[in-house]
Design a protein around this motif. Sequence first.
Motif: not given
Length: 492
Positions: A17-22, A25, A86
């Motif tokens: 998962p991306s830590t910036i954009n939920p 990924a 997700h």
Amino acid sequence: MNMRRNDVNDLQVKVIPSTINPSSAELKCQSSCRLPDRSSFIWYKNGQKIQDETSSTYEGNFSPADSSSCALKGFEHHPAPSVCVHGQSCNRVIYTDRSICASRGSSVDISCTYSSDESITSSFWFSPDRSHQWQNPSQPEDLSKDSQYAGRVQLLETEKGRSTLRISDLRESDSAQYHFTFKTQSFEWRSSLPGTTLTVTALQVQVIPITVHQSHMEAELKCLSSCSPAGRISYVWFKNGQKMMKEETSLYSGQFNPGDNISCALKGHEDYRSPSVYAPKLPSVSVSPSAEIIEGSSVNLTCSSDANPAANYTWYKENEDSPKASGQIFTITDVRPEHSGNYYCEAQNKIGSHNSTLHLIVVTDPGTAITIAAGVTAAVLLLIIILSVFLWMRKKRASNQSSEAEERPDNRERTQPEQDNLHYASVQFSNNQADPLYSNIRSDQLHRHMEEQEVIEYAAVNFNRAGTAPRTRGQETGEDPSALYSTVNKTL
């Protein structure tokens, strides 16, 4: 590096998962086995191909309902299982087996698990390999409604989210890919991902000779196919069409004669037997060209025999120990008179052997061959002519006898009346003439006929009896009428 099936079957999609954009990924296609350097990968989103020939990583935006999968380029039939990007609830189908091999006549279960973040309204199995029979090639059709599978397909839902397609009495034509699809109010899973590949093969009997005797052999037979059936399988063996009760394993040992036929089947599916194994039948031998062969020419001797396993062929010449050739066709170039003689072909397989003989004649003068051929032709024609004449004479004799039998009663009927009839000549005397006149005398032809039949004919004399009639000469002279009759008769 050579790839093995286990290497590609071990593919997995790792989600980072991306830590910036939920919604974003990074996906990584990996294996516990070492993959070749500079490998190319294919990525799928919700079962549809999204990118071809890219690296082992893919980054993008995904909704909560999205799933993803990957495959190694060149091994698309073995993709990694689809994963939810997700969470744990998304649209996806995961097949239990990517490939299944089964024997003809057996049954097979093809299974998958499936899920969606919406309520599923319908689901079914289909085969893209049969798309040419769909009414709309772009719209999959339910396999359970296919006439080729009528009565052989069951759909099992043993638990929620698991579907099983059971096909019984498998045929080799059932070999194909099988896919599962489902629909919701707003989504349809129409996978471009490979489904489960089914391969159906027929059983075969493998022969392992142990001891070969002159009249029989001892051998071990093995019932097998290119598939390895799962679980413990029972087999049935047949010898000359009769079931042998003592064996239920894939191996059978025993004594076999050259004329025996042996086959096997899965227990419970005896109608789907393997092809029988048997020794070669009596070989058929021929020579080409067939004309009774000219010195210096080339000739082919051909041998063929029905056998399973396929026969090997060896050619021999009579009174010679070493073989002349091997293979179905034995070619002799630049034929010489010494090539004349008897040749025999031996057809042999692991079960037994059989042989046949042909006679080869080589002539030094082409005219001799023509003369021989002409002589044979003339003899055949002469035989045909003699037979035709004999049949004609026989038919003619029968016809004559039949005609004589029909005419004999008619002749008797015609002859009898002619012999019984008496012919008369009528003589009349007229008062207007001085001498007796004759009238109504029959023709000379009639007289000749009368003489041939030796029939006495009489002449009738008519006298005028009228009282007013003048007297005839006889009356005037007082002659006796009987004398006149005599005279007339003598005249006739």
